[in-house]
Motif scaffolding. Structure first.
Motif, PDB file in Angstrom:
ATOM      1  N   ARG A 147      -3.135  -4.341  -1.460  1.00  5.15           N
ATOM      2  CA  ARG A 147      -2.125  -3.493  -0.831  1.00  5.15           C
ATOM      3  C   ARG A 147      -0.898  -3.329  -1.726  1.00  5.15           C
ATOM      4  NH1 ARG A 147      -4.159  -0.811   0.712  1.00  5.15           N
ATOM      5  NH2 ARG A 147      -2.872   0.042   2.378  1.00  5.15           N
TER       6      ARG A 147
ATOM      7  N   SER B 104      -4.596   1.149  -5.136  1.00  5.45           N
ATOM      8  CA  SER B 104      -5.827   0.900  -4.374  1.00  5.45           C
ATOM      9  C   SER B 104      -7.063   1.465  -5.046  1.00  5.45           C
ATOM     10  CB  SER B 104      -5.711   1.502  -2.983  1.00  5.45           C
ATOM     11  OG  SER B 104      -4.780   0.795  -2.216  1.00  5.45           O
ATOM     12  N   LYS B 105      -6.979   2.715  -5.510  1.00 14.28           N
ATOM     13  CA  LYS B 105      -8.187   3.367  -6.003  1.00 14.28           C
ATOM     14  C   LYS B 105      -8.348   3.229  -7.511  1.00 14.28           C
ATOM     15  CE  LYS B 105      -7.689   5.387  -1.778  1.00 14.28           C
ATOM     16  NZ  LYS B 105      -6.633   5.971  -0.975  1.00 14.28           N
TER      17      LYS B 105
ATOM     18  N   TYR C  99      -4.935  14.235   4.207  1.00 16.11           N
ATOM     19  CA  TYR C  99      -4.995  12.819   4.560  1.00 16.11           C
ATOM     20  C   TYR C  99      -4.581  12.639   6.029  1.00 16.11           C
ATOM     21  CZ  TYR C  99      -4.160   7.772   4.008  1.00 16.11           C
ATOM     22  OH  TYR C  99      -4.184   6.410   4.122  1.00 16.11           O
TER      23      TYR C  99
ATOM     24  N   TYR D   9      -4.986   9.940  -5.976  1.00 14.87           N
ATOM     25  CA  TYR D   9      -6.209  10.143  -6.774  1.00 14.87           C
ATOM     26  C   TYR D   9      -5.932  10.756  -8.138  1.00 14.87           C
ATOM     27  CZ  TYR D   9      -8.312   9.275  -2.265  1.00 14.87           C
ATOM     28  OH  TYR D   9      -8.662   8.689  -1.078  1.00 14.87           O
TER      29      TYR D   9
ATOM     30  N   THR E 209      -0.697   4.817  -5.686  1.00 17.52           N
ATOM     31  CA  THR E 209      -1.279   3.571  -5.179  1.00 17.52           C
ATOM     32  C   THR E 209      -2.111   2.874  -6.241  1.00 17.52           C
ATOM     33  OG1 THR E 209      -2.748   2.617  -3.522  1.00 17.52           O
ATOM     34  CG2 THR E 209      -3.246   4.862  -4.205  1.00 17.52           C
TER      35      THR E 209
ATOM     36  N   ASP F  80       1.632  13.150  -2.790  1.00 13.21           N
ATOM     37  CA  ASP F  80       0.827  11.935  -2.686  1.00 13.21           C
ATOM     38  C   ASP F  80      -0.245  11.974  -3.777  1.00 13.21           C
ATOM     39  OD1 ASP F  80      -0.963   9.945  -1.976  1.00 13.21           O
ATOM     40  OD2 ASP F  80      -0.989  10.453   0.155  1.00 13.21           O
TER      41      ASP F  80
ATOM     42  N   GLY G  90       0.849  -1.191   0.000  1.00 17.93           N
ATOM     43  CA  GLY G  90       0.000   0.000   0.000  1.00 17.93           C
ATOM     44  C   GLY G  90       0.883   1.239   0.000  1.00 17.93           C
ATOM     45  N   SER G  91       0.328   2.387  -0.400  1.00 20.23           N
ATOM     46  CA  SER G  91       1.168   3.590  -0.383  1.00 20.23           C
ATOM     47  C   SER G  91       1.322   4.104   1.043  1.00 20.23           C
ATOM     48  CB  SER G  91       0.609   4.665  -1.307  1.00 20.23           C
ATOM     49  OG  SER G  91      -0.716   4.982  -0.971  1.00 20.23           O
ATOM     50  N   ASP G  92       0.441   3.677   1.944  1.00 17.87           N
ATOM     51  CA  ASP G  92       0.627   4.035   3.349  1.00 17.87           C
ATOM     52  C   ASP G  92       2.012   3.620   3.844  1.00 17.87           C
ATOM     53  OD1 ASP G  92      -1.878   5.159   3.675  1.00 17.87           O
ATOM     54  OD2 ASP G  92      -2.803   3.329   4.433  1.00 17.87           O
TER      55      ASP G  92
HETATM   56  C1  LIG Z   1      -6.127   5.985   0.160  1.00 17.00           C
HETATM   57  C2  LIG Z   1      -4.987   6.947   0.332  1.00 17.00           C
HETATM   58  C3  LIG Z   1      -3.683   6.504   0.562  1.00 17.00           C
HETATM   59  C4  LIG Z   1      -3.338   5.095   0.919  1.00 17.00           C
HETATM   60  O1  LIG Z   1      -3.651   4.165   0.068  1.00 17.00           O
HETATM   61  P1  LIG Z   1      -3.093   2.689   0.170  1.00 17.00           P
HETATM   62  O2  LIG Z   1      -4.313   1.868   0.122  1.00 17.00           O
HETATM   63  O3  LIG Z   1      -2.300   2.518   1.435  1.00 17.00           O
HETATM   64  O4  LIG Z   1      -2.235   2.589  -1.029  1.00 17.00           O
HETATM   65  C5  LIG Z   1      -2.671   7.434   0.594  1.00 17.00           C
HETATM   66  N1  LIG Z   1      -2.913   8.736   0.456  1.00 17.00           N
HETATM   67  C6  LIG Z   1      -4.153   9.202   0.266  1.00 17.00           C
HETATM   68  C7  LIG Z   1      -4.365  10.667   0.139  1.00 17.00           C
HETATM   69  C8  LIG Z   1      -5.221   8.318   0.225  1.00 17.00           C
HETATM   70  O5  LIG Z   1      -6.450   8.785   0.095  1.00 17.00           O
END
Ligand SMILES: *Cc1c(COP(=O)(O)O)cnc(C)c1O
Length: 358
Positions: A216, A207-208, A109, A182, A205, A179, A84-86
């Motif tokens: 992840r 993810s979206k 965020y 989106y 990421t 970051d 994940g980018s987290d």
């Molecule tokens: C969703 C989100 C992330 C984290 O996404 P991961 O699922 O961990 O890749 C990071 N930064 C922002 C602004 C997000 O909205």
């Protein structure tokens, strides 16, 4: 808390993920997931890799990095991949945020604040303008690590690459982290700037935009020296941070860019439709370029709307401190229509109530 927990973590306030209630089937418009499944190629890749789960994944993520580099016109030394980018953000806070602290927007965020607290980094919280926009000038010459989500969350507002570049060039001795979670839904990436600036870290990421929140997978792009620093932290924390299934899912997803691009376009179209319909109902949404809308209604509190919607089976996000607003994930057109229908019945019921008491 147990008696064994270190004192320094006593006041740490952890990140609160969007709720995932199990009591009924909700229309989930609260965690910015894609409403579309991964591409068939991804499903195939996961299935065929599952038979090798007894083996560790490649800690270097070599193939995935090569494909990411190709897809973004950079070299594999410019690429970092993470759980994940987290995780990239966490490693970046660990690696780069020192004595001088970290600066980020007052509304952004939630994890930036949590990582700063976790790693004991001094926070410099930069207010947004009253219209929620980020004023680039308030980031000039800060001499601190800077983290900005672009588009910002939960406002959905963007900075143009020119404005980001000003921030980067006015902070030559500090790392600027952009970051771009989106970016695929209607903003312009700043990734090409990594060839020009050594103090830029782009975080992305799957993810979206790539329907892989459950897998992840995040990645970052930067000058090789910055990437090497992140690798050092990774190899000191969790060398196998991206699991085997996820690495191959990512490789397969990159082969199906057309599918994901079409999905993101569809989400952007649904966003504009939903926005127009919300405006008809009196809402005031921001000009979001992301896969969510950020909107308030002048006559209804955010909490009332959030609870009313939940009761009707529609989950949206409601944040502390920006109570008047809802963050509404954009799903399918059908999900948007269900949301609008739920909103109508909340607004009408209130009106009827007013009429009957008058
Ligand atoms: C969703 C989100 C992330 C984290 O996404 P991961 O699922 O961990 O890749 C990071 N930064 C922002 C602004 C997000 O909205």
């Amino acid at each position: 808390m147990s008696v064994f927990m270190q004192k320094k973590y006593m006041s740490l306030e952890a990140y609160t993920p969007g709720e995932q209630p199990q009591d009924m089937q909700y229309i989930k418009l609260n965690t910015n997931e894609s409403p579309y499944p991964p591409s068939p190629g991804v499903l195939e890749a996961v299935k065929s890799e599952a038979g090798r789960l007894q083996l560790y994944p490649d800690p270097e993520c070599r193939i995935l990095k090569e494909r990411l580099a190709e897809a973004n016109g950079i070299s594999p030394e410019n690429v970092f991949v993470s759980n994940g980018s987290d995780e990239t953000l966490s490693f970046a806070f660990m690696a780069f945020c020192g004595e001088e602290g970290v600066a980020f927007p007052s509304i952004s965020y939630g994890f930036y604040q949590v990582y700063a607290d976790l790693y004991g980094v001094k926070k410099h919280i930069i207010p947004l303008s009253p219209d929620f926009s980020i004023n680039p000038e308030s980031y000039f010459g800060l001499n601190k690590t800077i983290v900005i989500a672009n588009p910002n969350a939960p406002t959905g507002l963007t900075l143009a690459p020119k404005e980001v570049e000003q921030i980067i060039s006015k902070n030559p001795a500090s790392l600027v982290i952009i970051d771009e979670a989106y970016v695929a839904f209607g903003a312009e990436t700043c990734l090409p700037l990594i060839s020009k600036y050594e103090n830029l870290l782009i975080v992305r990421t799957f993810s979206k935009s790539h329907s892989m929140a459950g897998a992840r997978l995040g990645f970052a792009a930067a000058h090789p020296a910055v990437i090497a620093d992140l690798e050092k932290i990774k190899y000191s924390t969790n060398p196998y941070n991206v699991n085997r299934l996820t690495q191959y899912a990512g490789i397969a997803a990159l082969k199906d860019e057309d599918y994901y691009r079409a999905n993101c376009l569809e989400v952007a179209k649904t966003r504009e439709y939903t926005k127009k319909e919300l405006i008809k109902r009196g809402f005031l949404p921001t000009a979001s370029a992301a896969n969510f809308l950020f909107a308030m209604h002048p006559s209804y509190g955010g909490k009332v709307l959030y609870e009313g919607l939940k009761q009707k089976g529609v989950l949206v996000r409601h944040f502390k401190g920006i109570d008047d607003y809802l963050r509404i994930t954009i799903g399918t057109r059908g999900q948007s229509d269900a949301l609008l229908q739920a909103i109508d019945s909340i607004l009408n019921r209130e009106e009827e109530h007013e009429n009957s008491t008058n």
